[in-house]
Design an enzyme around this catalytic site. Structure first.
Site, PDB file in Angstrom:
ATOM      1  N   SER A   1     -20.555  52.005  42.168  1.00  0.00           N
ATOM      2  CA  SER A   1     -21.327  52.424  40.991  1.00  0.00           C
ATOM      3  C   SER A   1     -22.243  51.294  40.531  1.00  0.00           C
ATOM      4  O   SER A   1     -21.784  50.216  40.142  1.00  0.00           O
ATOM      5  CB  SER A   1     -20.358  52.817  39.868  1.00  0.00           C
ATOM      6  OG  SER A   1     -20.996  52.699  38.619  1.00  0.00           O
TER       7      SER A   1
ATOM      8  N   ASN B   1     -24.142  51.070  37.861  1.00  0.00           N
ATOM      9  CA  ASN B   1     -24.097  50.675  36.447  1.00  0.00           C
ATOM     10  C   ASN B   1     -22.812  49.921  36.119  1.00  0.00           C
ATOM     11  O   ASN B   1     -22.806  49.039  35.265  1.00  0.00           O
ATOM     12  CB  ASN B   1     -24.356  51.872  35.521  1.00  0.00           C
ATOM     13  CG  ASN B   1     -23.171  52.782  35.360  1.00  0.00           C
ATOM     14  OD1 ASN B   1     -22.285  52.511  34.565  1.00  0.00           O
ATOM     15  ND2 ASN B   1     -23.135  53.865  36.123  1.00  0.00           N
TER      16      ASN B   1
ATOM     17  N   HIS C   1     -30.367  52.869  46.579  1.00  0.00           N
ATOM     18  CA  HIS C   1     -29.630  53.725  45.641  1.00  0.00           C
ATOM     19  C   HIS C   1     -30.184  55.155  45.720  1.00  0.00           C
ATOM     20  O   HIS C   1     -31.406  55.346  45.753  1.00  0.00           O
ATOM     21  CB  HIS C   1     -29.762  53.179  44.212  1.00  0.00           C
ATOM     22  CG  HIS C   1     -28.813  53.826  43.254  1.00  0.00           C
ATOM     23  ND1 HIS C   1     -29.041  55.068  42.714  1.00  0.00           N
ATOM     24  CD2 HIS C   1     -27.612  53.419  42.768  1.00  0.00           C
ATOM     25  CE1 HIS C   1     -28.030  55.389  41.921  1.00  0.00           C
ATOM     26  NE2 HIS C   1     -27.146  54.401  41.941  1.00  0.00           N
TER      27      HIS C   1
ATOM     28  N   GLU D   1     -30.602  57.480  43.625  1.00  0.00           N
ATOM     29  CA  GLU D   1     -31.558  57.857  42.568  1.00  0.00           C
ATOM     30  C   GLU D   1     -32.961  57.368  42.934  1.00  0.00           C
ATOM     31  O   GLU D   1     -33.946  58.112  42.830  1.00  0.00           O
ATOM     32  CB  GLU D   1     -31.125  57.240  41.229  1.00  0.00           C
ATOM     33  CG  GLU D   1     -32.128  57.522  40.117  1.00  0.00           C
ATOM     34  CD  GLU D   1     -31.875  56.706  38.855  1.00  0.00           C
ATOM     35  OE1 GLU D   1     -30.703  56.504  38.497  1.00  0.00           O
ATOM     36  OE2 GLU D   1     -32.857  56.269  38.241  1.00  0.00           O
TER      37      GLU D   1
ATOM     38  N   HIS E   1     -20.709  58.290  41.243  1.00  0.00           N
ATOM     39  CA  HIS E   1     -20.166  57.162  41.996  1.00  0.00           C
ATOM     40  C   HIS E   1     -18.789  56.763  41.476  1.00  0.00           C
ATOM     41  O   HIS E   1     -18.607  55.689  40.890  1.00  0.00           O
ATOM     42  CB  HIS E   1     -21.145  55.980  41.956  1.00  0.00           C
ATOM     43  CG  HIS E   1     -22.225  56.108  42.984  1.00  0.00           C
ATOM     44  ND1 HIS E   1     -23.441  55.481  42.894  1.00  0.00           N
ATOM     45  CD2 HIS E   1     -22.252  56.812  44.154  1.00  0.00           C
ATOM     46  CE1 HIS E   1     -24.171  55.787  43.957  1.00  0.00           C
ATOM     47  NE2 HIS E   1     -23.471  56.596  44.727  1.00  0.00           N
TER      48      HIS E   1
ATOM     49  N   THR F   1     -32.859  54.281  36.244  1.00  0.00           N
ATOM     50  CA  THR F   1     -32.396  54.555  34.874  1.00  0.00           C
ATOM     51  C   THR F   1     -31.339  53.580  34.355  1.00  0.00           C
ATOM     52  O   THR F   1     -31.266  53.326  33.162  1.00  0.00           O
ATOM     53  CB  THR F   1     -31.807  55.977  34.791  1.00  0.00           C
ATOM     54  OG1 THR F   1     -30.821  56.109  35.814  1.00  0.00           O
ATOM     55  CG2 THR F   1     -32.863  57.035  34.952  1.00  0.00           C
TER      56      THR F   1
HETATM   57  S1  SF4 Z   1     -25.973  56.791  33.279  1.00  0.00           S
HETATM   58 FE1  SF4 Z   1     -27.716  57.640  32.184  1.00  0.00          FE
HETATM   59  S2  SF4 Z   1     -29.073  58.301  33.820  1.00  0.00           S
HETATM   60 FE2  SF4 Z   1     -27.081  58.043  34.749  1.00  0.00          FE
HETATM   61  S3  SF4 Z   1     -26.116  60.054  34.603  1.00  0.00           S
HETATM   62 FE3  SF4 Z   1     -25.513  58.921  32.782  1.00  0.00          FE
HETATM   63  S4  SF4 Z   1     -26.983  59.533  31.188  1.00  0.00           S
HETATM   64 FE4  SF4 Z   1     -27.842  60.050  33.194  1.00  0.00          FE
END
Ligand code: SF4
Length: 278
Positions: A217, A219, A123, A125, A41, A161
């Site tokens: 993204s 995260n 998402h 994932e 992302h 995750t």
């Molecule tokens: S953030 Fe964590 S789960 Fe996502 S790609 Fe990176 S290591 Fe893998």
């Protein structure tokens, strides 16, 4: 004005691995190379891959030969089956942490648990993980926990995750009253947890945080939310072009962090951009 950068900001090992695989495949293959959805992302990296001949595809009808790279977020098993039937070569760049979540979803489902995925339903994932639980998993967003959930005999819980540990704990706390048996698999990614911890530590010390990474993204968005939650003025940007002089007025310390899909060169550009406002 002092600028501090979170030491391990930027690419995690799962993203580094996916990008290396994609560039290696692009170099070796004479035929078309695709990724199923954006490899990671980050629009700037996706654009870079496109220049090297790795194109994004989200509609199977548009491809019938070549190599397809499964992105770090993984893929729904039924889509993978359909791709394989087309006799296309498949290169799997699913992050091992995501693989672990998929395997846990399958195991829990096979053992008769009602699978719960704590995360964002839209998402990629999470959509992929759903397929490993027969598409019958419940997806719970920690911001919108349904109060009227029925009671279950066996609940098996896993997390997207990149979820924060606090959000996961919050949902587990709510679910404990909703099942006779509650099994929790910790599928949180260490890289994200480390980045969140280091970001919070820095955000507590500075006047303002700049979070660099794709607006798409999860995260990166979560890092920005964490900083805001503790009251630190925070801006989430994709590139240095989005920096605004006014943000830095009266600030003596600025922290910079980045999502796990943000390349170093983008972080550096932002740091240099901030220094211009000194
Ligand atoms: S953030 Fe964590 S789960 Fe996502 S790609 Fe990176 S290591 Fe893998």
């Amino acid at each position: 004005m002092k600028v501090f950068v979170v030491r391990k900001a930027g690419f995690c090992f799962g993203v580094k691995r996916a990008i290396k695989l994609a560039f290696d495949v692009a170099k070796k293959k004479n035929e078309k190379v695709y990724t199923w959805g954006p490899l990671i992302h980050n629009p700037q990296v996706v654009e870079d891959l496109k220049k090297k001949g790795v194109c994004l595809v989200e509609d199977l009808r548009k491809i019938n030969k070549g190599t397809l790279i499964i992105r770090s977020h993984g893929i729904h098993p039924k889509i993978l089956e359909r791709i394989k039937k087309r006799k296309m070569e498949v290169v799997d760049a699913t992050c091992p942490f995501v693989k672990k979540a998929q395997q846990n979803a399958k195991l829990l489902s096979d053992q008769g648990y009602q699978v719960v995925v704590v995360g964002e339903a839209d998402h990629p994932e999470v959509q992929g993980i759903m397929g490993y639980a027969d598409d019958s998993a419940l997806v719970i967003n920690h911001n919108r926990i349904k109060k009227n959930l029925p009671h279950f005999e066996k609940l098996g819980v896993i997390a997207q995750t990149t979820l924060s540990i606090d959000a996961f704990k919050q949902v587990i706390g709510e679910l404990i009253e909703k099942a006779d048996e509650l099994k929790v698999c910790n599928t949180l990614c260490h890289a994200t947890a480390r980045a969140q911890k280091a970001t919070l530590k820095l955000a507590n010390k500075v006047n303002m945080m700049i979070v660099v990474g794709g607006h798409n993204s999860a995260n990166t968005t979560r890092l920005a939310k964490l900083c805001k939650r503790i009251g630190t003025p925070t801006h989430h940007i994709e590139t240095a072009r989005e920096l605004q002089r006014g943000w830095f007025k009266g600030k003596t310390t600025v922290g910079v962090t980045a999502g796990t899909s943000t390349p170093d060169w983008l972080i550096q550009e932002v740091v240099e951009g901030i220094k211009k406002y000194n």
